[in-house]
Design an enzyme around this catalytic site. Structure first.
Site, short mmCIF file in Angstrom:
data_model
loop_
_atom_site.label_atom_id
_atom_site.label_comp_id
_atom_site.label_asym_id
_atom_site.label_seq_id
_atom_site.Cartn_x
_atom_site.Cartn_y
_atom_site.Cartn_z
N ASN A 150 -3.25 -2.24 8.85
CA ASN A 150 -1.88 -2.71 8.70
C ASN A 150 -1.63 -4.09 9.30
O ASN A 150 -0.67 -4.75 8.92
CB ASN A 150 -0.94 -1.67 9.33
CG ASN A 150 0.47 -2.20 9.54
OD1 ASN A 150 1.23 -2.34 8.59
ND2 ASN A 150 0.81 -2.52 10.79
N TYR A 233 -0.21 -16.82 2.74
CA TYR A 233 0.17 -15.40 2.70
C TYR A 233 -0.15 -14.79 1.33
O TYR A 233 -0.75 -13.72 1.23
CB TYR A 233 1.66 -15.25 3.01
CG TYR A 233 2.11 -13.82 3.20
CD1 TYR A 233 1.72 -13.09 4.31
CD2 TYR A 233 2.94 -13.21 2.26
CE1 TYR A 233 2.13 -11.77 4.48
CE2 TYR A 233 3.35 -11.90 2.43
CZ TYR A 233 2.95 -11.18 3.54
OH TYR A 233 3.36 -9.89 3.71
#
Length: 344
Positions: A150, A233
């Site tokens: 995560n 990103y």
């Protein structure tokens, strides 16, 4: 001032829909109230019936009883929510984070509630951290059965540091022609290299252990489509998509399932941080043209009366389902847990 107008203004400054499209309703309402001098309107969405969010306290008793699960990025947000729920469902949890105080607090709270958990402080882009988290799972709990990769960042600033835009702006998201090497390198290092090294360490042991298992990688809707203003990103989350599919092919033979979840518009501290950086950037730059705000809401967000984001609990519910035996026929998939964002 309508929320969409606020977002357009922010986008003109940041050209970053991957962040501005992920704003919480609270931000928009606060801005509306500040601009209008009063409370925000009661309704903003177009729907006639809201879907209530899943309770953050919901869990399935004993679903992971006796299993050991690594959770990277456990300090806050979805990682903390996942670690707590896994422990309540009977799992032994190994939490990993580079924000030492908050990560230790998450694991400490689990232990105080009677759960079994241990904390590893470190950076998932370093081999030492990834090797240690597996070692702790094996030596303290006897093995490794599942992993939730995560840990992730949206900008190149250390996520445990307070915001100081004047000093950090070279590390903040930008369009390609204005993005720095440091911004690119830092985001790719955590989001792509960190997932690769986590997977490698986990799979080395799981193959040797030969008891099967499952892994979920946390991607993003930006790993399924294009977004403006956040090149590192977007690229890093596309890398997570590719890693997930590639690894699923190689490890089905060993009975190890590997999937990813890809959310949009979710209320997390990472998004809160991005909002603060965007506002600082807007204040300095004064704005400029942008194509990035042609689409901002998911289907469910647009329909909701308060245009609410998804919650960490809603995302974690899918993550844990994919880790569990209930998902026994699912592997190699990249699930759009995005409220319908990529549907329309």
């Amino acid at each position: 001032m309508e929320r969409r107008e606020l977002l357009k203004g922010i986008a003109m400054a940041a050209s970053a829909s991957a962040t501005t499209g992920l704003l919480s309703v609270a931000h928009a309402e606060a801005a509306d109230a500040a601009q209008g001098g009063g409370a925000a309107p009661a309704r903003k969405g177009i729907g006639v019936h809201d879907i209530p969010p899943l309770s953050p306290d919901y869990f399935v008793p004993d679903r992971f009883k006796g299993r050991t699960v690594i959770v990277t990025g456990c300090a806050r947000g979805m990682g903390a929510q996942a670690a707590r729920r896994l422990a309540r469902e009977g799992a032994n949890v190994v939490g990993v984070d580079w924000i030492e105080k908050l990560g230790a607090e998450t694991i400490g709270a689990i232990v105080r509630e009677g759960g079994k958990a241990d904390f590893v402080f470190g950076d998932v882009a370093q081999n030492e951290t990834c090797d240690k988290m597996v070692q702790v799972a094996v030596t303290k709990f006897g093995g490794l059965h599942h992993a939730l990769n995560n840990a992730g960042v949206m900008d190149g600033v250390y996520s445990g540091a307070p915001i100081d835009y004047a000093k950090q702006k070279h590390l903040v998201f930008n369009q390609v022609h204005e993005a720095s090497d440091e911004y690119w390198d830092n985001v790719i290092r955590t989001n792509a290299t960190g997932v690769f090294k986590s997977l490698r360490a986990e799979l080395r042991h799981m193959v040797k252990q030969n008891t099967g298992g499952s892994i979920v990688n946390v991607g993003s809707v930006t790993g399924l489509t294009g977004f403006g203003g956040t090149p590192a990103y977007v690229a890093s989350k596309h890398a997570v998509t590719g890693l997930t599919r590639s690894a699923a092919i190689d490890y089905a033979y060993y009975g190890i399932r590997i999937n990813s979840v890809n959310m949009a518009n979710t209320a997390t501290p990472m998004v809160e941080r991005a909002m603060q950086l965007i506002m600082a950037k807007r204040k300095e730059s004064g704005g400029g043209p942008s194509m990035s705000m042609m689409k901002t809401d998911s289907l469910l967000q647009a329909a909701d009366s308060r245009k609410r984001d998804a919650t960490p609990a809603e995302q974690v519910a899918v993550m844990l389902f994919l880790l569990s035996d209930e998902a026994s026929n699912l592997t190699g998939a990249v699930y759009a847990t995005d409220g319908g964002y990529t549907t329309y």
